[in-house]
Design a protein around this motif. Structure first.
Motif, PDB file in Angstrom:
ATOM      1  N   SER A 106      29.174  -9.977  89.192  1.00 61.86           N
ATOM      2  CA  SER A 106      30.602  -9.940  88.875  1.00 61.86           C
ATOM      3  C   SER A 106      31.165  -8.583  89.258  1.00 61.86           C
ATOM      4  O   SER A 106      30.427  -7.599  89.377  1.00 61.86           O
ATOM      5  CB  SER A 106      30.828 -10.186  87.378  1.00 61.86           C
ATOM      6  N   PRO A 107      32.511  -8.487  89.446  1.00 59.64           N
ATOM      7  CA  PRO A 107      33.122  -7.188  89.750  1.00 59.64           C
ATOM      8  C   PRO A 107      32.883  -6.157  88.645  1.00 59.64           C
ATOM      9  O   PRO A 107      32.780  -4.963  88.928  1.00 59.64           O
ATOM     10  CB  PRO A 107      34.614  -7.529  89.874  1.00 59.64           C
ATOM     11  N   ILE A 108      32.820  -6.613  87.403  1.00 59.10           N
ATOM     12  CA  ILE A 108      32.591  -5.684  86.290  1.00 59.10           C
ATOM     13  C   ILE A 108      31.243  -4.995  86.426  1.00 59.10           C
ATOM     14  O   ILE A 108      31.125  -3.774  86.225  1.00 59.10           O
ATOM     15  CB  ILE A 108      32.681  -6.430  84.939  1.00 59.10           C
ATOM     16  N   ALA A 165      42.048   2.606  91.084  1.00 61.34           N
ATOM     17  CA  ALA A 165      41.951   2.212  92.488  1.00 61.34           C
ATOM     18  C   ALA A 165      40.688   1.397  92.745  1.00 61.34           C
ATOM     19  O   ALA A 165      40.729   0.348  93.398  1.00 61.34           O
ATOM     20  CB  ALA A 165      41.967   3.458  93.378  1.00 61.34           C
ATOM     21  N   THR A 166      39.569   1.884  92.229  1.00 64.75           N
ATOM     22  CA  THR A 166      38.298   1.185  92.452  1.00 64.75           C
ATOM     23  C   THR A 166      38.286  -0.182  91.785  1.00 64.75           C
ATOM     24  O   THR A 166      37.860  -1.174  92.387  1.00 64.75           O
ATOM     25  CB  THR A 166      37.126   2.024  91.904  1.00 64.75           C
ATOM     26  N   ALA A 167      38.762  -0.249  90.529  1.00 60.49           N
ATOM     27  CA  ALA A 167      38.777  -1.518  89.800  1.00 60.49           C
ATOM     28  C   ALA A 167      39.668  -2.538  90.489  1.00 60.49           C
ATOM     29  O   ALA A 167      39.290  -3.709  90.661  1.00 60.49           O
ATOM     30  CB  ALA A 167      39.247  -1.292  88.362  1.00 60.49           C
ATOM     31  N   SER A 168      40.844  -2.120  90.913  1.00 59.15           N
ATOM     32  CA  SER A 168      41.768  -3.037  91.588  1.00 59.15           C
ATOM     33  C   SER A 168      41.163  -3.564  92.880  1.00 59.15           C
ATOM     34  O   SER A 168      41.270  -4.759  93.194  1.00 59.15           O
ATOM     35  CB  SER A 168      43.093  -2.323  91.880  1.00 59.15           C
ATOM     36  N   PHE A 169      40.515  -2.681  93.624  1.00 59.51           N
ATOM     37  CA  PHE A 169      39.954  -3.094  94.909  1.00 59.51           C
ATOM     38  C   PHE A 169      38.762  -4.014  94.718  1.00 59.51           C
ATOM     39  O   PHE A 169      38.644  -5.045  95.381  1.00 59.51           O
ATOM     40  CB  PHE A 169      39.544  -1.867  95.720  1.00 59.51           C
ATOM     41  N   VAL A 219      48.417  -8.229  95.102  1.00 59.50           N
ATOM     42  CA  VAL A 219      48.765  -7.223  94.109  1.00 59.50           C
ATOM     43  C   VAL A 219      47.592  -6.275  93.849  1.00 59.50           C
ATOM     44  O   VAL A 219      47.799  -5.094  93.529  1.00 59.50           O
ATOM     45  CB  VAL A 219      49.224  -7.898  92.792  1.00 59.50           C
ATOM     46  N   PHE A 220      46.362  -6.756  94.018  1.00 69.13           N
ATOM     47  CA  PHE A 220      45.196  -5.904  93.758  1.00 69.13           C
ATOM     48  C   PHE A 220      45.077  -4.756  94.764  1.00 69.13           C
ATOM     49  O   PHE A 220      44.965  -3.588  94.358  1.00 69.13           O
ATOM     50  CB  PHE A 220      43.923  -6.747  93.733  1.00 69.13           C
ATOM     51  N   PRO A 221      45.088  -5.020  96.088  1.00 68.62           N
ATOM     52  CA  PRO A 221      45.025  -3.885  97.017  1.00 68.62           C
ATOM     53  C   PRO A 221      46.266  -3.001  96.972  1.00 68.62           C
ATOM     54  O   PRO A 221      46.178  -1.795  97.218  1.00 68.62           O
ATOM     55  CB  PRO A 221      44.857  -4.554  98.385  1.00 68.62           C
TER      56      PRO A 221
END
Length: 299
Positions: A37-39, A83-87, A153-155
Motif C-alpha cells: 500500500s502507499p502507506i 509532496a511525497t504523500a500526495s505523489f 489533484v494528487f500531483p
C-alpha cells in the motif's frame, strides 16, 4: 574534475542527479504500492531515512540536531511529507510519466516564489526556459486527453508542497548543515508515518522488504543531493532542470511497468530537454562572458 566546475555547473549536476534518484524512488514506491500500500511505502521512505541518517551522523548527532531555524525546519519537513504523500498516493491512480508530467508545474511555482519571497532575479532567459519546458510538459499531458481527471489533484498538490519545500530549503541554504536539514525531514516524516502505519499495518513479504530498503536508501541520497543543489545554486536557475524528471520517469515506466510513451510524449520530452540545455548554457557560459565584458569596460 569536480573542482574545475563552476558553482552553477555543480548546482545543476547535483539537481539533475537528485531528480534522477527521486524518479527512481517514485518507481520503487509504485512497485511497493502494488504489492502492499502507499502507506507502507511512505513509512519505509521516512523510517528508513531516519535510521540511515542516525547511523551516518551518530558521532556528531548533538551538533547535527542543533538548528537555528526550528520552526522553518519543521515547516519544510511538513511540506516534503505532503509532496511525497500526495505523489505516492497518486501513483495508485495514474501512470508514473503522467504523474510526473502533471507535477512538472512546480518549476513555474518555484521560479515565481523565488522572485517573490527570496528576491531572486527573474531574467528573461529564466522565464523563457521555464515557459518552454512547461510547453513541453503540456505536450505530454495534452489537456482533454483523459490525463486530467479527479486523480490529477494528487500531483498538483505534490507540486505545490514540493515548491514550498524547495523555497524553504533554498532559504536555509548554507546557514545550516545539510545533514541537519536531512535529519529533521526524516524525523518529522517518520514520526507521522509510523503513527499512521501502525493503524494500517500490512506485513510485507521478503520482496517488499527489499524494495522498502532500496526506497529508503535512494530517497535519502536524493534528498541530500537536492539540499546541496539548492545550497549551491539559486532556486530560479535550478527550476527548469526539474523537468528532467519527466524523462527519467518515462524511462522507468518503460523498464519496470511496460508503460511505453507515445509520439507526443517523445516530442514533449525533446522540448523539455532543449529548454533545460538552453538554461544550462545561458547560466554557465553566456553569463560569465557578459561579466568579463563588463570588467573590460571598466579598465
Amino acid at each position: 574534475m569536480w573542482a574545475r566546475l563552476t558553482p552553477q555547473n555543480r548546482a545543476i549536476l547535483l539537481m539533475i542527479s537528485a531528480i534522477f534518484l527521486f524518479t527512481l524512488m517514485d518507481a520503487t514506491a509504485k512497485a511497493i504500492s502494488v504489492r502492499s500500500s502507499p502507506i507502507m511505502a511512505l513509512w519505509a521512505r521516512y523510517s528508513g531515512q531516519m535510521l540511515l541518517v542516525l547511523i551516518l551522523v551518530a558521532p556528531r548527532l548533538r551538533s547535527v540536531a542543533r538548528t537555528n531555524f526550528p520552526g522553518l525546519q519543521f515547516l519544510r519537513s511538513i511540506f516534503l511529507l505532503g509532496a511525497t504523500a500526495s505523489f505516492f498516493v497518486g501513483l495508485s491512480y495514474l501512470g508514473l510519466a503522467e504523474m510526473t508530467a502533471i507535477m512538472d508545474v512546480n518549476p513555474v511555482l518555484i521560479t515565481l516564489g523565488a522572485a517573490i519571497f527570496l528576491k531572486e532575479k527573474l531574467g528573461p532567459r529564466r522565464i523563457l526556459g521555464i515557459l518552454a519546458a512547461l510547453i513541453g510538459a503540456m505536450i505530454v499531458i495534452r489537456p482533454g486527453s483523459g490525463v486530467f481527471n479527479w486523480a490529477a489533484v494528487f500531483p498538483l498538490c505534490a507540486a505545490v508542497c514540493y515548491s514550498a519545500y524547495a523555497l524553504a530549503t533554498r532559504f536555509v541554504g548554507n546557514r545550516e548543515d545539510p545533514w541537519t536539514s536531512l535529519l529533521y525531514a526524516a524525523m518529522v516524516g517518520s514520526i507521522v508515518m509510523t503513527a499512521i502505519a501502525a493503524m494500517n499495518w500490512q506485513t510485507p513479504d521478503t520482496g517488499t522488504i527489499a524494495l522498502m530498503l532500496a526506497l529508503a536508501g535512494i530517497g535519502t541520497a536524493g534528498q541530500l543531493l537536492l539540499i546541496r543543489a539548492f545550497t549551491a545554486g539559486e532556486a530560479a536557475m535550478l527550476a527548469p532542470f526539474a523537468y528532467a524528471g519527466l524523462i527519467f520517469a518515462t524511462l522507468w515506466g518503460v523498464i519496470f511497468f511496460d508503460e511505453f510513451p507515445d509520439v507526443w510524449t517523445i516530442v514533449g520530452a525533446v522540448v523539455i530537454v532543449a529548454a533545460g540545455l538552453y538554461v544550462w548554457y545561458r547560466e554557465t557560459q553566456a553569463a560569465p562572458q557578459v561579466a568579463e565584458l563588463k570588467t573590460k569596460d571598466t579598465r
